[in-house]
Scaffold this motif. Structure first.
Motif, mmCIF file in Angstrom:
data_model
loop_
_atom_site.group_PDB
_atom_site.id
_atom_site.type_symbol
_atom_site.label_atom_id
_atom_site.label_comp_id
_atom_site.label_asym_id
_atom_site.label_seq_id
_atom_site.Cartn_x
_atom_site.Cartn_y
_atom_site.Cartn_z
ATOM 1 N N TYR A 1 3.053 -0.828 -0.159
ATOM 2 C CA TYR A 1 3.564 -0.738 1.213
ATOM 3 C C TYR A 1 3.796 0.696 1.680
ATOM 4 C CZ TYR A 1 4.210 -5.777 1.435
ATOM 5 O OH TYR A 1 3.994 -7.137 1.460
ATOM 6 N N LEU B 1 -4.687 -0.649 8.044
ATOM 7 C CA LEU B 1 -3.936 -0.784 6.794
ATOM 8 C C LEU B 1 -2.679 -1.620 6.994
ATOM 9 C CD1 LEU B 1 -3.361 -0.029 3.840
ATOM 10 C CD2 LEU B 1 -2.294 2.072 4.668
ATOM 11 N N SER C 1 -3.902 -7.630 -0.863
ATOM 12 C CA SER C 1 -4.745 -6.599 -0.233
ATOM 13 C C SER C 1 -5.372 -5.692 -1.281
ATOM 14 C CB SER C 1 -3.912 -5.756 0.747
ATOM 15 O OG SER C 1 -3.439 -6.535 1.824
ATOM 16 N N SER D 1 -4.123 0.050 -0.975
ATOM 17 C CA SER D 1 -3.116 -1.001 -1.135
ATOM 18 C C SER D 1 -2.789 -1.224 -2.603
ATOM 19 C CB SER D 1 -3.620 -2.301 -0.503
ATOM 20 O OG SER D 1 -3.926 -2.130 0.866
ATOM 21 N N SER E 1 0.848 -6.621 -0.109
ATOM 22 C CA SER E 1 0.278 -5.483 -0.835
ATOM 23 C C SER E 1 -0.548 -5.914 -2.041
ATOM 24 C CB SER E 1 1.392 -4.525 -1.274
ATOM 25 O OG SER E 1 2.300 -5.188 -2.151
ATOM 26 N N LEU F 1 -1.738 -5.326 5.342
ATOM 27 C CA LEU F 1 -0.524 -5.518 4.547
ATOM 28 C C LEU F 1 0.374 -6.605 5.143
ATOM 29 C CD1 LEU F 1 0.354 -1.806 3.679
ATOM 30 C CD2 LEU F 1 -0.578 -3.542 2.135
#
Length: 362
Positions: free
Chosen positions: A35, A230, A242, A30, A239, A234
């Protein structure tokens, strides 16, 4: 000799990828890719399966023999011994890295007053006993743990769904930057390339002609669960947050609430997740044990398990001062070393092709 079924091989490698990636790599992914991390992971998995294909192709050429034995026929006795020592160190070093990550995790999150050497030592002892029991025992454990681990992983999206910010979904398309994609995926290719270890256990695999198909399925299934975690992180944190969290998946699990009576599910889920890490480290430690026993032509590799297990614990405790140094090494230094080692089978493969089809003189 064919004692490992294709199903056992598939389940083991699913746990192999899922354990470390979801636990320790979601944050770095991240942070570096944002993203478009889902795309970086996809590219890294493709690179990993290509590396694995090199080892599979080499192993298929002499599927009933171990690389330690026939390698000297391809490149010479001394170079083969040197390379086998490099392979042994690589797997031992990787096992110690994962063990260190577990120790840091337990100290930071659950056992802050417990000395780290106690956690590493106890975990290392259990792993050493598993290695001493043999690869078959480890794979049976993997088969048993698999359905529990992925049963829990499968219901997580339904338990966390109401907390997600679905408006962030558009960012997975708008933030794609092809120019930086390779740079962002490169550090994670070796984690998927770890499947090249089949080169060292190939003679024990039943129906070896189906092996690459099993490895591909293992990659696809594990990739689905990795991408799922993931994407959920997010959507939940964004982002930037994370990337700043050390363990984003753990923080995501802490959002789970089942009514007013069942909260704080993370100790239960983490306990199950640790079993997948146990499987991974056990396999990683078994490979150098096997290599050393074959180099010294020992009939029984079990006496080596405690010695190499002690070295693994020692390495995990003294390689790095803190988790910042560890993460910096894993992202900036380790990928280069790992990729070089994982591509070494290409040397044997080229030598094998040349020896089979020598150039005609004149």
């Amino acid at each position: 000799m064919q004692r490992i079924t294709q199903l056992q091989l598939t389940l083991m490698f699913i746990l192999f990828h899922f354990s470390t990636t979801t636990g320790f790599l979601i944050g770095p992914i991240s942070s570096s890719a944002g993203y478009q991390g889902w795309l970086a992971i996809l590219l890294a998995s493709i690179g990993g399966i290509l590396i694995t294909f090199l080892s599979f192709t080499l192993a298929k050429r002499k599927e009933s023999e171990f690389i330690v034995h026939y390698g000297k026929e391809l490149i010479g006795r001394v170079p083969n011994i040197i390379i086998m020592i490099v392979f042994g160190f690589f797997f031992l070093h990787l096992a110690s890295l994962v063990l260190r990550e577990i120790s840091d995790f337990m100290v930071q999150i659950y056992l802050p007053t417990t000395p780290e050497w106690v956690i590493a030592g106890l975990f290392g002892l259990v792993i050493t006993i598993a290695v001493r029991s043999g690869l078959e025992a480890i794979l049976r454990c993997a088969s048993g743990f698999f359905f529990i681990i992925f049963g829990i992983a499968g219901i997580t999206p339904f338990l966390i769904g109401k907390e997600l910010n679905t408006e962030r979904m558009i960012a997975f398309i708008t933030h794609i930057n092809p120019g930086s994609l390779f740079h962002e995926s490169y550090p994670f290719i070796p984690w998927f390339g770890e499947m090249f270890l089949i080169l060292f256990i190939f003679p024990w695999i039943a129906n070896p002609q189906k092996t690459f198909r099993s490895l591909t399925w293992a990659m696809v299934i594990s990739l689905f669960f990795i991408e799922l975690n993931l994407v959920l992180c997010l959507l939940l944190f964004g982002s930037k947050l994370s990337g700043q969290l050390t363990y984003p998946v753990l923080e995501m699990i802490r959002f789970i609430r089942i009514g007013d009576f069942l909260e704080n599910l993370d100790p239960i889920i983490v306990a199950v997740w640790l079993s997948s890490l146990f499987i991974k480290i056990s396999v990683l430690l078994y490979i150098p044990t096997l290599i050393v026993s074959q180099l010294f032509k020992l009939k029984d590799a079990r006496p080596l398990s405690f010695s190499l297990g002690a070295i693994m614990v020692g390495l995990s405790m003294h390689m790095f001062k803190n988790i910042i140094e560890l993460n910096n090494f894993l992202i900036k230094t380790w990928p280069n070393f790992a990729l070089c080692v994982e591509c070494i089978p290409l040397i044997y493969l080229v030598a094998s092709i040349i020896k089979k089809h020598p150039r005609k003189s004149g």
